[in-house]
Design a protein around this motif. Structure first.
Motif, PDB file in Angstrom:
ATOM      1  N   ASP A 152       0.828  -1.219   0.000  1.00 33.33           N
ATOM      2  CA  ASP A 152       0.000   0.000   0.000  1.00 33.33           C
ATOM      3  C   ASP A 152       0.858   1.264   0.000  1.00 33.33           C
ATOM      4  O   ASP A 152       0.523   2.251  -0.661  1.00 33.33           O
ATOM      5  CB  ASP A 152      -0.927   0.005   1.220  1.00 33.33           C
ATOM      6  N   PRO A 183      -9.599  -6.244   2.372  1.00 31.56           N
ATOM      7  CA  PRO A 183      -8.218  -6.297   2.897  1.00 31.56           C
ATOM      8  C   PRO A 183      -7.689  -7.724   2.846  1.00 31.56           C
ATOM      9  O   PRO A 183      -8.421  -8.683   3.091  1.00 31.56           O
ATOM     10  CB  PRO A 183      -8.376  -5.791   4.329  1.00 31.56           C
ATOM     11  N   THR A 242      -2.446  -5.664   2.360  1.00 33.28           N
ATOM     12  CA  THR A 242      -3.034  -4.504   1.693  1.00 33.28           C
ATOM     13  C   THR A 242      -4.430  -4.235   2.238  1.00 33.28           C
ATOM     14  O   THR A 242      -5.117  -5.161   2.696  1.00 33.28           O
ATOM     15  CB  THR A 242      -3.119  -4.739   0.168  1.00 33.28           C
ATOM     16  N   ASP A 243      -4.831  -2.963   2.151  1.00 33.89           N
ATOM     17  CA  ASP A 243      -6.200  -2.610   2.539  1.00 33.89           C
ATOM     18  C   ASP A 243      -7.181  -2.845   1.403  1.00 33.89           C
ATOM     19  O   ASP A 243      -8.392  -2.643   1.561  1.00 33.89           O
ATOM     20  CB  ASP A 243      -6.267  -1.159   3.010  1.00 33.89           C
TER      21      ASP A 243
END
Length: 706
Positions: free
Chosen positions: A656, A683, A696-697
Motif C-alpha cells: 500500500d 483487505p 493490503t487494505d
C-alpha cells in the motif's frame, strides 16, 4: 512457474517419511562394496537437499540419516573385505577383479587417507572401504577417516541440493527468451547425456543385478513351504498365472505386458480428456503457458522450430513411410511393414476423430494458421506412432548395446522436439500435445504387439513374394540412395513450403461506460500464478489514449521503462547488484494477469541509487476501451527492499505504501485529468509469485491521463 513447481513439491511432501527412507537406503548402498557402482546415492542425497529447501524434508534429520547411512555402508564394506569371502573373476558383473586391482593401487598410493579421498571419487567410493578391510587397515584408523569423510560428503551434497532448491524457481522467473531457452536446452541435454551415459556404462550391470535379485526372490518364494501348500490348493489359478507369464508364448508374458501398458495409456488418455471436458484448470494452464512462450520467441529459433515441426507434416511422413517400406522390403524385413502401417493409420484416424469430436480452436497466439482443430495434436501423435516404431525396429534389430542406447535416446529427443515445436510456434496447447503423445503411444503399443506376434510365430504375410536377392553391398548402396532421396524431399519441402503466417487481428474492444465496470468478475482483480492462483490485487486502473501516452506520463514522473529481459541485461543487472551500482532501467521479473504476461514495467531508483533497492510497477493492456475510445491499463506497484539468495529482489510486504508513492509521483506531473480511490477488494494477507508475503487494505486508484 514457481507456484506450479511449489505445487509439485507439496505432493512429495505428503510422502516425506518414505523420502527419508529411500534417500538413506540409496546413500547406504552407494557406499557398499562394488554394488555402489550402480546405485545413484549421490544424486538421491542432492535431491534430498533440494526438497529440504522447500520444507518437504527436515534438513537436520536428512543430514543425520545420510551421515549414518554413509558411515554404515563403508563399515559393512570394510567388514566384508576383512572376511575375504567375495568371489572375484575377470568377467564378473559386480565383483570384478579389474576393479579390485585398480582399487588396490589407489589404496597403496594414498594409504589410510584413501578412505577419506575415495569418498569423493566416483568409481573408488564403493571399493576403497572393502580394499582397506581386505588389506587389514587398523579398524580405528578406518573409522576415523570414515566418519570425517561421511561428515563432509553428506554436508556437501545436501548443501548442493539445498542451493539448487532455493534458486531454481528464481532462475525460472528471471529467465526469458534466449536465456531460459538455452538454459533449459543445456539442462535437458545434460540430463539426457547423463541418462545415456548411465545406460551405457551401468545399464547392463543394473539390469543383471535386478534380474538376479528377482530370480532370488522368486526362488525364495517358490521354495517356501507355506507358499507351496497355497499353490497346491489353488492349482487352476496359478496355472493361469503361469501361462500369463510364459516368455516363450506370445499370449503369455508379451500379451500380459502389452495389455497392462495399453490399459495404463488408455487410463491416462481418458484422464486428460475428462480434465479437458469437466475442469477449467487445464484450460487455464494451457492459455498461460501459450502466452508465456510468446515472450521466448525469436526469429532464428522460430526458423529452427519450423524445420523440426515439418518432420511431423503428413507430406514428409508419407515420403518417409514409403522409403522405410522400400528399405524393409529390400532387406527382407517384411514382417514390420503391416505393424508400422497400423501404427500410422490408427493414430491418424484417432486424431482425426478427436479433432471432430472436441472442435477445440487453435491458440490465438499461433504464428501461422492451421486449418484443422487443435485437440489432440496430430504432430505429437505421429511423432510417437512413426518415429517411435522406427526406434523400436532399430533397437530390436541392432545387436550392439551402445547403438541401442544411442538410437533410443535419439528417437526420444526427436519425439520431444516435435511436440515442443508445436508449443513454441503456438499452434497447440500443452494438453493437445500430451493427448497426442498418448494417442500415438496407444497405437505404438498395438503395432509392437502385432510385430511381436508375427516374430514369435514366424509369420510373414508376404511369404508369397520372392525375397530380394542382392549382395549386402548393393543393398546398402540402394538403402543410402533411398535415405538421401527422402531427406532431400524433406529439405525441399521445408524450403519451399509457404507458411500461412497468421495476421493477428486485435480482439474486438469491449466498450464500458466506467473503467470499474470491467472488474466485476473477481478473477480480474488479482494478478495470478501459472496455475491461476490469486496473487497481489491490482492497485491501479489507468485510462490513457495509448501506450506511448502512458509511458510518457511515467517518464514525466521520474520513472524509467524497464529493459527487456535477455542475457545482456541480466548480466548488467547481476554486475550492478554485485558492485552495488545503479542500473535505472534494470529488467523486472514477469508476472501474470488474465493469463497474460505484463506488457510494460517501470522502475525508479531509491535514494541510495542502488539496484538492490528500487521502486517498480508492472502494467497490462486490457482489451477494454471507454466510450471515448480510451484504452484501459491495469497494474501493480511494489518496492524491492533488498537482494535475497544473491539472485533476486526481496519485495517489501507493505504494497500500500508503494501504491501511494507511485500515485504521488504520477499526480505531481499535472498529466492526470482525474483520480479516484475505491475499495477494490477486501483487505488481504497473502504472498506474491516469488513467495514474498504482502498485506493490503484492498484499495485501488482509477486514473485518467490527460
Amino acid at each position: 512457474m514457481s507456484n506450479y513447481y511449489n505445487y509439485l513439491i507439496s505432493l512429495i511432501q505428503n510422502f516425506s517419511i518414505f523420502g527419508y527412507l529411500l534417500i538413506a537406503i540409496l546413500a547406504f548402498f552407494e557406499s557398499f562394496a562394488f554394488i555402489g557402482l550402480i546405485v545413484p546415492g549421490s544424486i538421491a542425497v542432492i535431491i534430498g537437499g533440494f526438497l529440504a529447501a522447500h520444507g518437504s524434508l527436515n534438513i537436520v534429520i536428512l543430514y543425520l540419516l545420510v551421515f549414518l547411512a554413509a558411515v554404515l555402508g563403508d563399515n559393512y564394506s570394510f567388514r566384508l573385505g576383512r572376511n575375504k569371502k567375495v568371489p572375484f573373476n575377470q568377467d564378473g558383473k559386480i565383483f570384478n577383479q579389474e576393479l579390485f586391482i585398480k582399487g588396490r593401487k589407489f589404496f597403496e598410493h594414498y594409504g589410510a587417507k584413501s578412505v577419506f579421498l575415495g569418498r569423493f571419487v566416483g568409481w573408488v567410493r564403493p571399493i576403497i572401504p572393502f580394499i582397506a578391510g581386505f588389506f587389514e587397515l587398523d579398524a580405528k584408523v578406518f573409522l576415523l577417516w570414515n566418519i570425517l569423510s561421511s561428515i563432509l560428503w553428506a554436508a556437501s551434497h545436501i548443501a548442493l541440493g539445498y542451493f539448487f532448491g532455493r534458486t531454481w524457481q528464481l532462475v525460472a522467473l528471471w529467465s526469458t527468451r534466449f536465456t531460459i531457452f538455452f538454459t533449459g536446452l543445456i539442462v535437458f541435454v545434460i540430463l539426457i547425456y547423463l541418462l545415456k551415459h548411465f545406460a551405457l556404462s551401468r545399464g547392463k550391470e543394473l539390469l543383471t543385478l535386478l534380474v538376479s535379485i528377482g530370480e532370488s526372490i522368486k526362488s525364495a518364494v517358490i521354495e517356501n513351504k507355506e507358499v507351496k501348500e497355497f499353490v497346491e490348493q489353488h492349482k487352476a489359478f496359478f496355472s493361469f498365472l503361469r501361462k500369463r507369464f510364459d516368455r516363450n508364448n506370445f499370449f503369455g508374458l508379451p500379451v500380459t505386458l502389452f495389455v497392462l501398458s495399453l490399459i495404463y495409456v488408455m487410463a491416462l488418455l481418458g484422464g486428460i480428456i475428462e480434465d479437458f471436458l469437466t475442469t477449467d484448470l487445464i484450460i487455464s494452464v494451457d492459455h498461460r503457458i501459450a502466452n508465456l512462450l510468446t515472450i521466448f520467441r525469436n526469429e532464428t529459433l522460430t526458423d529452427i522450430f519450423f524445420w523440426i515441426t515439418f518432420l511431423g507434416k503428413w507430406q514428409v511422413i508419407l515420403v518417409f513411410t514409403f522409403s522405410i517400406i522400400l528399405i524393409l522390403w529390400l532387406w527382407n524385413k517384411k514382417s514390420y511393414i503391416i505393424p508400422i502401417l497400423i501404427s500410422i493409420t490408427g493414430s491418424v484416424l484417432f486424431t482425426y476423430i478427436g479433432k471432430l469430436l472436441f472442435h477445440r480452436a487453435r491458440p490465438v497466439v499461433a504464428i501461422y494458421q492451421e486449418s484443422s482443430f487443435s485437440f489432440p495434436s496430430g504432430h505429437a501423435t505421429i511423432s510417437v506412432a512413426f518415429y517411435g516404431f522406427l526406434t523400436y525396429f532399430l533397437v530390436k534389430e541392432i545387436s550392439s548395446w551402445k547403438h541401442k542406447i544411442n538410437i533410443f535416446f535419439t528417437g526420444l529427443i526427436l519425439i520431444i522436439a516435435i511436440g515442443f515445436s508445436r508449443l513454441y510456434l503456438g499452434v497447440h496447447f500443452l494438453s493437445d500435445v500430451w493427448a497426442g503423445y498418448l494417442v500415438g503411444t496407444l497405437w505404438l503399443i498395438i503395432a509392437i504387439s502385432v510385430s511381436e506376434y508375427l516374430t514369435l510365430n514366424q509369420k510373414n504375410i508376404f511369404h508369397k513374394f520372392k525375397e530380394v536377392e542382392l549382395s549386402g553391398l548393393v543393398k546398402q548402396i540402394i538403402s543410402v540412395i533411398i535415405i538421401i532421396l527422402a531427406v532431400s524431399s524433406y529439405t525441399f519441402f521445408s524450403l519451399e513450403y509457404q507458411i500461412p503466417y497468421r495476421t493477428t487481428l486485435p480482439q474486438k474492444p469491449l466498450i464500458v461506460s466506467k473503467a470499474l465496470n470491467v472488474f466485476e468478475g473477481s478473477r480480474l482483480k488479482y494478478t495470478e500464478s501459472l496455475l491461476g492462483e490469486k496473487g497481489e490485487p491490482l492497485s491501479f486502473i489507468i485510462v490513457a489514449n495509448n501506450e506511448k501516452q502512458l509511458i510518457r506520463t511515467f517518464q514525466s514522473a521520474g520513472w524509467n521503462t524497464a529493459d527487456e529481459i535477455n542475457m545482456y541485461t541480466l548480466y548488467k543487472a547481476a554486475k550492478a547488484a554485485l558492485l552495488k551500482k545503479p542500473y535505472p532501467s534494470a529488467p523486472v521479473t514477469p508476472d501474470f494477469w488474465n493469463s497474460k504476461v505484463n506488457d510494460l514495467a517501470f522502475e525508479k531508483p531509491d535514494s541510495s541509487d542502488n539496484i538492490r533497492v528500487r521502486h517498480h510497477a508492472r502494467f497490462w493492456e486490457t482489451n477494454f476501451i471507454t466510450n471515448d475510445g480510451e484504452k484501459i491499463y491495469v497494474g501493480t506497484a511494489s518496492f524491492d527492499s533488498g537482494i535475497k539468495w544473491g539472485i533476486t529482489h526481496k519485495i517489501d510486504p507493505d504494497i500500500d505504501s508503494e501504491r501511494e508513492y507511485l500515485f504521488d509521483d504520477l499526480e505531481s506531473t499535472s498529466l492526470i485529468k482525474s483520480a479516484e480511490k475505491y475499495q477494490f477488494v477486501a483487505p488481504k494477507l497473502g504472498s506474491n509469485f516469488v513467495g514474498d508475503p504482502f498485506f493490503t487494505d484492498g484499495k485501488a486508484y482509477i486514473l485518467v491521463v490527460e
